[in-house]
Write an enzyme that holds these catalytic residues in place. Structure first.
Site, PDB file in Angstrom:
ATOM      1  N   HIS A   1       5.567  -5.318 -18.505  1.00  0.00           N
ATOM      2  CA  HIS A   1       5.906  -4.926 -17.130  1.00  0.00           C
ATOM      3  C   HIS A   1       6.660  -6.050 -16.417  1.00  0.00           C
ATOM      4  CE1 HIS A   1       3.378  -1.255 -16.743  1.00  0.00           C
ATOM      5  NE2 HIS A   1       2.716  -1.828 -17.743  1.00  0.00           N
TER       6      HIS A   1
ATOM      7  N   LYS B   1      -2.516  -5.229   6.447  1.00  0.00           N
ATOM      8  CA  LYS B   1      -3.186  -6.540   6.422  1.00  0.00           C
ATOM      9  C   LYS B   1      -2.589  -7.434   5.346  1.00  0.00           C
ATOM     10  CE  LYS B   1      -7.482  -5.299   5.857  1.00  0.00           C
ATOM     11  NZ  LYS B   1      -7.943  -3.964   6.149  1.00  0.00           N
TER      12      LYS B   1
ATOM     13  N   CYS C   1       7.294  -0.046 -20.451  1.00  0.00           N
ATOM     14  CA  CYS C   1       6.007   0.307 -21.068  1.00  0.00           C
ATOM     15  C   CYS C   1       6.079   1.721 -21.647  1.00  0.00           C
ATOM     16  CB  CYS C   1       4.876   0.111 -20.074  1.00  0.00           C
ATOM     17  SG  CYS C   1       3.331  -0.252 -20.922  1.00  0.00           S
TER      18      CYS C   1
ATOM     19  N   THR D   1      -4.860  -0.103  24.960  1.00  0.00           N
ATOM     20  CA  THR D   1      -5.607  -1.235  24.381  1.00  0.00           C
ATOM     21  C   THR D   1      -7.058  -0.888  24.059  1.00  0.00           C
ATOM     22  OG1 THR D   1      -6.354  -2.059  26.519  1.00  0.00           O
ATOM     23  CG2 THR D   1      -4.227  -2.877  25.731  1.00  0.00           C
ATOM     24  N   LYS D   2      -7.537   0.249  24.541  1.00  0.00           N
ATOM     25  CA  LYS D   2      -8.970   0.547  24.401  1.00  0.00           C
ATOM     26  C   LYS D   2      -9.471   0.540  22.951  1.00  0.00           C
ATOM     27  CE  LYS D   2     -11.140   1.883  27.761  1.00  0.00           C
ATOM     28  NZ  LYS D   2     -11.564   0.999  28.854  1.00  0.00           N
TER      29      LYS D   2
ATOM     30  N   GLU E   1       8.333  -5.939 -13.782  1.00  0.00           N
ATOM     31  CA  GLU E   1       8.275  -5.795 -12.320  1.00  0.00           C
ATOM     32  C   GLU E   1       7.209  -6.675 -11.681  1.00  0.00           C
ATOM     33  OE1 GLU E   1       7.299  -3.591 -14.540  1.00  0.00           O
ATOM     34  OE2 GLU E   1       5.666  -2.300 -13.852  1.00  0.00           O
TER      35      GLU E   1
HETATM   36  N1  GLN Z   1       0.090   4.809 -21.920  1.00  0.00           N
HETATM   37  C1  GLN Z   1       0.800   3.805 -22.627  1.00  0.00           C
HETATM   38  C2  GLN Z   1      -0.137   2.855 -23.360  1.00  0.00           C
HETATM   39  O1  GLN Z   1      -1.284   2.735 -23.015  1.00  0.00           O
HETATM   40  C3  GLN Z   1       1.717   3.026 -21.710  1.00  0.00           C
HETATM   41  C4  GLN Z   1       0.994   2.294 -20.627  1.00  0.00           C
HETATM   42  C5  GLN Z   1       1.889   1.855 -19.496  1.00  0.00           C
HETATM   43  O2  GLN Z   1       2.968   2.402 -19.290  1.00  0.00           O
HETATM   44  N2  GLN Z   1       1.437   0.902 -18.704  1.00  0.00           N
HETATM   45  O3  GLN Z   1       0.267   2.219 -24.288  1.00  0.00           O
END
Ligand code: GLN
Length: 546
Positions: free
Chosen positions: A510, A19, A384, A191-192, A512
């Site tokens: 992060h 979705k 992180c 289709t059911k 990403e």
């Molecule tokens: N566990 C680590 C912290 O809390 C890293 C967290 C993470 O990688 N998002 O600092």
């Protein structure tokens, strides 16, 4: 435009039909026609947000600029639309009940009995309309999590029914996403199940306006006619969603099927100009015609479930297209990295990414992987927890602080190179209490990260409790682990690098989460580029060694 229009997306027959991708693809087409669109996800579970969920339960937790811990579908929305989402874009049953109960405690219901209908349904309706009333959007697409007929979904379905009635058919419509299974023994599409799920929706007072049918085979005209007749929709509103090789093909597939036109027609919106998908298609072309390939190891502990690292995998797709290479990502479970296995698991790769994570499990394997990358000039990207592991590895193996650790793993370590912040020490509640959301970071000009971003002040999203311990900064810097990004207000270290390594970068945030099709993330682009260089060099080294 005078008023905001609402599109609801419900699901039937089976979960995991995508979705989120259908909602994002429709939004992309509408945006490409010049409409201002946003997408919202309503999740029928009782957690207040997915922040406390184990990734095995629900995949990655996605974080917005304003620090909301949200469902991973919001990642798809941002990657497709290249616009930021917020707390208002993800609402759970837990959040709805929490807010209604708080209102009850404040006496806001004036002595009335508080009930699912109207109080919970009113709260849902309000949450749906918050985005519309902001004046920022022409169209709000609301995806209802779960499958029609689930007990948990009932209040949401009732709220949609009421809103549709209040707003009228030209201001609100329902798209029902279903599955058309193929019975190979009979050689037939069936289709059911769809007829039944449309009927279930009807029992709750909602007529589906558009059917989007997930299928492995083309729907014939006959089958479309049959679906239209028995499910009470116009034939042009039966939309086929055939399995695609990449989710990024879905907007074009929906365009071919005319999904956006059917939506615009019912909402009485202008549909003459074709959507401009030029940049999208340029990306697709590069993605599908790579000139080279590299293999990256993704080292984490939730690797059995691909959704745990969704945004990282997507960021590699964006960065791969930008570099015109195919990025093969191999998942490596950090628990299985030991002195005896490490060469076999890592030596053939063109780069490693040590993933985010929580807790003690698999930590030592990650540290070993960092050491291998550092000592062998293998491109390394730590995110992180991955960055924290790089700091620990350097402290132990270069500074000689054998017990260096993070207090998350060893609360009594003699060298807490990764420590808990003062503000975090007395926090006992787990939900929503980490360092979350967008924080500024100032970059050092002569650095790999500055080369990648091309600007001095950046803002990136965080989700962690522990931090680089500044007590060790001078020692680490003198030993060669450079700090190349710092939060300008708090002085917290956000980025570390090793200057005389081909590409060794660790970030506390992060990256990403901010990579999109239109804006691939600069660090992922630079990391993939370093992997390409490494792989070429490696091949020539192998050749010259005979
Ligand atoms: N566990 C680590 C912290 O809390 C890293 C967290 C993470 O990688 N998002 O600092």
């Amino acid at each position: 435009m005078a008023n905001t229009k609402y599109v609801f997306v419900t699901g039937g027959v089976s979960s995991s039909l995508g979705k989120g991708i259908i909602a994002a693809s429709l939004a992309k087409l509408l945006q490409a026609r010049g409409y201002r669109v946003t997408i919202q996800k309503l999740d029928p579970y009782i957690n207040v947000d997915p922040g406390t969920l184990n990734p095995y339960e629900h995949g990655e937790c996605y974080v917005t600029d304003d620090g909301a811990e949200t469902d991973l579908d919001l990642g798809h929305y941002e990657r497709f639309l290249n616009t930021s989402t917020s707390q208002a874009n993800n609402v759970t049953t837990g959040r709805i009940y929490q807010s209604v109960i708080e209102k009850e405690r404040r006496g806001e219901f004036l002595g009335k009995t508080v009930q699912v209908v109207p109080h919970i349904t009113n709260e849902i309706k309000e949450r749906i309309q918050i985005l519309g009333k902001s004046g920022n959007y022409d169209i709000v697409i609301t995806e209802i999590g779960g499958t029609v007929g689930d007990i948990e979904s009932l209040p949401y379905i009732e709220a949609v029914r009421q809103l549709k009635w209040e707003l009228g058919d030209s201001n609100a419509l329902v798209i029902h996403l279903t599955l058309i299974p193929y019975l190979s023994a009979a050689g037939e599409l069936k289709t059911k199940p769809t007829q039944h799920s449309v009927k279930t929706l009807m029992e709750s007072g909602i007529k589906a306006d558009i059917l989007v049918c997930r299928t492995e085979h083309e729907l014939s005209e006959d089958l479309r006619r049959k679906l239209a007749l028995f499910c009470n929709v116009r034939q042009e509103a039966v939309i086929q969603s055939i399995d695609a090789s990449t989710i990024y093909d879905v907007p074009n597939l929906m365009l071919e099927e005319g999904l956006d036109k059917v939506v615009l027609k019912q909402l009485v919106l202008q549909d003459e100009d074709e959507p401009n998908l030029d940049n999208w298609n340029k990306f697709l072309h590069r993605h599908k015609n790579p000139k080279d390939e590299v293999t990256i190891g993704l080292i984490g502990k939730y690797v059995e479930l691909q959704d745990s690292y969704k945004s990282i995998l997507e960021a590699f797709i964006h960065a791969g297209a930008e570099n015109e290479v195919k990025v093969n990502v191999v998942s490596i479970h950090s628990e299985y990295i030991t002195d005896t296995t490490i060469k076999k698991k890592i030596a053939h790769l063109d780069g490693i990414l040590v993933a985010p994570g929580f807790g003690e499990r698999g930590i030592e394997g990650k540290i070993k992987a960092v050491q291998f990358a550092r000592e062998n000039g293998l491109p390394f990207f730590g995110i992180c927890l991955g960055m924290q592991m790089a700091v620990i590895e350097y402290s132990r193996n270069v500074l000689g602080l054998k017990n260096a650790c993070s207090v998350e793993v060893d609360a009594h370590t003699s060298d807490p190179v990764i420590d808990i912040m003062e503000e975090q020490k007395n926090i006992t509640e787990m939900g929503g209490t980490m360092r979350l959301g967008s924080w500024d970071c100032e970059l050092v000009e002569e650095s790999k990260v500055f080369d990648a971003y091309g600007e001095k002040i950046i803002a990136e999203r965080h989700r962690h409790r522990y931090e680089y311990n500044n007590t060790y900064k001078e020692q680490l810097e003198n030993a060669g682990l450079r700090t190349t990004g710092v939060n300008p207000k708090t002085g917290l270290v956000e980025i570390i690098e090793i200057p005389d390594h081909p590409w060794f970068v660790g970030v506390q945030y992060h990256p990403e989460y901010k990579s999109t099709v239109a804006n691939p993330h600069p660090l992922f682009i630079a990391f993939v580029k370093a992997a390409v260089t490494y792989s070429k060099h490696n091949i020539s080294a192998k050749v010259s060694q005979g």
